[in-house]
Design a protein around this motif. Sequence first.
Motif, short mmCIF file in Angstrom:
data_model
loop_
_atom_site.label_atom_id
_atom_site.label_comp_id
_atom_site.label_asym_id
_atom_site.label_seq_id
_atom_site.Cartn_x
_atom_site.Cartn_y
_atom_site.Cartn_z
N ASP A 1 0.84 -1.20 0.00
CA ASP A 1 0.00 0.00 0.00
C ASP A 1 0.87 1.25 0.00
OD1 ASP A 1 -2.02 -1.84 0.22
OD2 ASP A 1 -2.62 -1.26 2.23
N ARG B 1 -4.49 -2.05 -1.81
CA ARG B 1 -5.05 -3.23 -2.46
C ARG B 1 -6.39 -3.55 -1.81
NH1 ARG B 1 -1.45 -6.57 -5.46
NH2 ARG B 1 0.70 -6.05 -5.06
N THR C 1 -6.46 -9.42 -3.01
CA THR C 1 -5.13 -10.02 -3.07
C THR C 1 -4.87 -10.71 -4.39
OG1 THR C 1 -5.23 -10.36 -0.71
CG2 THR C 1 -3.55 -11.59 -1.90
N GLY D 1 -5.88 -8.26 -7.98
CA GLY D 1 -5.14 -7.04 -8.26
C GLY D 1 -6.01 -5.80 -8.24
N ALA E 1 -7.76 -2.40 -6.59
CA ALA E 1 -7.19 -1.36 -5.73
C ALA E 1 -8.18 -0.23 -5.54
CB ALA E 1 -5.91 -0.81 -6.35
N LEU F 1 -0.56 0.32 -9.83
CA LEU F 1 -0.98 -0.98 -10.35
C LEU F 1 0.14 -1.64 -11.15
CD1 LEU F 1 -4.60 -0.08 -11.51
CD2 LEU F 1 -3.99 -1.58 -9.59
N TRP G 1 2.91 -2.82 -8.81
CA TRP G 1 2.55 -4.10 -8.17
C TRP G 1 2.71 -5.26 -9.14
CZ3 TRP G 1 -2.54 -2.04 -5.60
CH2 TRP G 1 -2.21 -1.26 -4.48
#
Length: 158
Positions: free
Chosen positions: A96, A114, A117, A120, A122, A142, A145
């Motif tokens: 985060d 997020r 999990t 994906g 957010a 994004l 990640w």
Amino acid sequence: MLEAHRVSSLRSRWEVREDDAPLLVLEAKGWRSAVRYTLDGIAYEVQSSWTGTQYTLTTDDGAEVARAERIGRKRWSIVTPEGTFFFRRRSIWKADQEWIADPDSEEPVGSIRRTGTWRGDAEADLPGMPTPLAVFTLAVVLLMWEQAAAAGATAAAT
């Protein structure tokens, strides 16, 4: 508040909603960490440098609107003609991100976290940030990640 919901588990594609109303779709572009989207009739592209530590937001005519620097570090920033926006990873254990007023601030102004999990998804709470810049910030996180997940998968496979 912006929410990003992954549309497909096979491709980098997210539906972005603003206050529960559809806003746009972030669509993967090519093999690099990049997405395209259209907002208020303007086509934008978010593209990473070859190292993945910098992202740029450009319009369809090639004009640079913003640049995210030091991606993947604990502290990173977005530079625009209007000023610099500072961010930090919330903790070493979580991906985060928090928006902070300046590099020495302790109190966050906003956040990106997020909400799913595996998918994906957010949520970006960036009060007062202009929508084009908020979407860019969300897209950068994004993609950050995704890049970290891909690196982790590669490391686990070796």
